[in-house]
Write an enzyme that holds these catalytic residues in place. Structure first.
Site, PDB file in Angstrom:
ATOM      1  N   PHE A  57       7.787  54.688 -25.758  1.00 20.07           N
ATOM      2  CA  PHE A  57       7.304  54.405 -27.109  1.00 20.07           C
ATOM      3  C   PHE A  57       8.274  53.567 -27.940  1.00 20.07           C
ATOM      4  CE2 PHE A  57       9.311  58.629 -27.085  1.00 20.07           C
ATOM      5  CZ  PHE A  57      10.276  58.492 -28.080  1.00 20.07           C
TER       6      PHE A  57
ATOM      7  N   ARG B 122      14.725  69.605 -41.270  1.00 19.16           N
ATOM      8  CA  ARG B 122      13.812  69.611 -40.123  1.00 19.16           C
ATOM      9  C   ARG B 122      12.676  70.618 -40.338  1.00 19.16           C
ATOM     10  NH1 ARG B 122      15.466  66.455 -36.176  1.00 19.16           N
ATOM     11  NH2 ARG B 122      14.479  67.552 -34.449  1.00 19.16           N
TER      12      ARG B 122
ATOM     13  N   THR C 294       7.518  67.029 -34.894  1.00 22.72           N
ATOM     14  CA  THR C 294       7.379  65.577 -34.720  1.00 22.72           C
ATOM     15  C   THR C 294       5.907  65.171 -34.640  1.00 22.72           C
ATOM     16  OG1 THR C 294       9.452  65.572 -33.487  1.00 22.72           O
ATOM     17  CG2 THR C 294       8.052  63.622 -33.245  1.00 22.72           C
TER      18      THR C 294
ATOM     19  N   ARG D 252       5.004  66.691 -42.593  1.00 31.19           N
ATOM     20  CA  ARG D 252       4.189  66.054 -41.547  1.00 31.19           C
ATOM     21  C   ARG D 252       2.778  66.650 -41.492  1.00 31.19           C
ATOM     22  NH1 ARG D 252       9.333  65.594 -37.526  1.00 31.19           N
ATOM     23  NH2 ARG D 252       9.875  63.413 -37.905  1.00 31.19           N
TER      24      ARG D 252
ATOM     25  N   ASN E   2       4.628  59.269 -38.458  1.00 29.47           N
ATOM     26  CA  ASN E   2       4.813  60.664 -38.861  1.00 29.47           C
ATOM     27  C   ASN E   2       5.635  60.831 -40.145  1.00 29.47           C
ATOM     28  OD1 ASN E   2       7.263  60.065 -37.761  1.00 29.47           O
ATOM     29  ND2 ASN E   2       7.365  61.835 -36.389  1.00 29.47           N
TER      30      ASN E   2
ATOM     31  N   GLU F 190      24.253  58.349 -38.462  1.00 30.84           N
ATOM     32  CA  GLU F 190      23.083  57.745 -39.118  1.00 30.84           C
ATOM     33  C   GLU F 190      23.356  57.464 -40.591  1.00 30.84           C
ATOM     34  OE1 GLU F 190      19.703  59.702 -36.160  1.00 30.84           O
ATOM     35  OE2 GLU F 190      19.696  60.247 -38.266  1.00 30.84           O
TER      36      GLU F 190
HETATM   37  P1  CMP Z   1      11.646  60.463 -35.280  1.00 30.62           P
HETATM   38  O1  CMP Z   1      12.093  61.810 -35.723  1.00 30.62           O
HETATM   39  O2  CMP Z   1      11.829  59.345 -36.223  1.00 30.62           O
HETATM   40  O3  CMP Z   1      12.409  60.089 -33.909  1.00 30.62           O
HETATM   41  C1  CMP Z   1      11.845  59.216 -32.962  1.00 30.62           C
HETATM   42  C2  CMP Z   1      10.420  58.862 -33.249  1.00 30.62           C
HETATM   43  O4  CMP Z   1       9.682  58.338 -32.177  1.00 30.62           O
HETATM   44  C3  CMP Z   1       9.696  60.130 -33.623  1.00 30.62           C
HETATM   45  O5  CMP Z   1      10.106  60.553 -34.901  1.00 30.62           O
HETATM   46  C4  CMP Z   1       8.239  59.675 -33.510  1.00 30.62           C
HETATM   47  O6  CMP Z   1       7.754  59.127 -34.712  1.00 30.62           O
HETATM   48  C5  CMP Z   1       8.308  58.538 -32.490  1.00 30.62           C
HETATM   49  N1  CMP Z   1       7.541  58.853 -31.277  1.00 30.62           N
HETATM   50  C6  CMP Z   1       6.476  58.157 -30.854  1.00 30.62           C
HETATM   51  N2  CMP Z   1       6.012  58.668 -29.724  1.00 30.62           N
HETATM   52  C7  CMP Z   1       6.789  59.719 -29.408  1.00 30.62           C
HETATM   53  C8  CMP Z   1       6.792  60.655 -28.325  1.00 30.62           C
HETATM   54  N3  CMP Z   1       5.894  60.607 -27.340  1.00 30.62           N
HETATM   55  N4  CMP Z   1       7.756  61.617 -28.333  1.00 30.62           N
HETATM   56  C9  CMP Z   1       8.669  61.664 -29.342  1.00 30.62           C
HETATM   57  N5  CMP Z   1       8.712  60.784 -30.376  1.00 30.62           N
HETATM   58  C10 CMP Z   1       7.777  59.826 -30.409  1.00 30.62           C
END
Ligand code: CMP
Length: 140
Positions: free
Chosen positions: A59, A87, A93, A104, A114, A128
């Site tokens: 991704f 978190r 996520t 979320r 998200n 970061e």
């Molecule tokens: P974030 O916490 O910003 O960290 C990585 C990002 O990748 C996550 O949030 C999601 O928005 C994005 N993402 C897209 N696809 C996936 C997936 N299959 N698994 C985990 N993160 C994903």
């Protein structure tokens, strides 16, 4: 309990829908203080470097393009156990798995779109935060 700082990003799907204030209220209601904040439109290179840890994931390309598609709001949140607390406030996520009342659950559109990012550990939070802010910009 320790006072911590964590890096938060309000993502393009949320800035596009004018949700910055509603999301910030969630942080503040949970006892997190916004000690630095700025709105940026990331380049593809800047977004790619930020998410470099995911560069081998399927991704990655989509994630980088999305994060560079429209403005984001980057911010530093401070509070007791700020990393874990943020978190909790963000929720899972994948919004389909997020608890009621989380950012979320209320606002995210999909796993990719998200609405928010939050650091996952003290070491990544420090890295970061330093990616986006100088020490002079952190006003606790
Ligand atoms: P974030 O916490 O910003 O960290 C990585 C990002 O990748 C996550 O949030 C999601 O928005 C994005 N993402 C897209 N696809 C996936 C997936 N299959 N698994 C985990 N993160 C994903």
């Amino acid at each position: 309990m320790a006072t911590e700082r964590t890096l938060s990003i309000i993502k393009p799907d949320a800035t596009r829908r004018n949700l910055t204030g509603k999301i910030n209220a969630k942080f503040e209601d949970a006892g997190l203080r916004i000690v630095a904040q700025k709105r940026l439109h990331l380049s593809t290179a800047q977004a790619g470097k930020f998410y470099e840890v995911h560069k081998d994931r399927p991704f990655y390309g989509e994630l980088v393009d999305f994060m560079a598609s429209e403005p984001v709001v980057v911010q530093v949140l401070e509070g007791e156990n700020a990393i874990a607390k943020n978190r909790e406030v963000m929720g899972a996520t994948n919004p389909a798995n997020a608890d009621e009342g989380t950012i979320r659950k209320e606002f995210a559109l999909s796993m990719g779109e998200n609405s928010v990012h939050g650091s996952d550990a003290p070491e990544t939070a420090a890295e970061e935060i330093a990616y986006f802010f100088s020490g002079l910009e952190l006003v606790g």
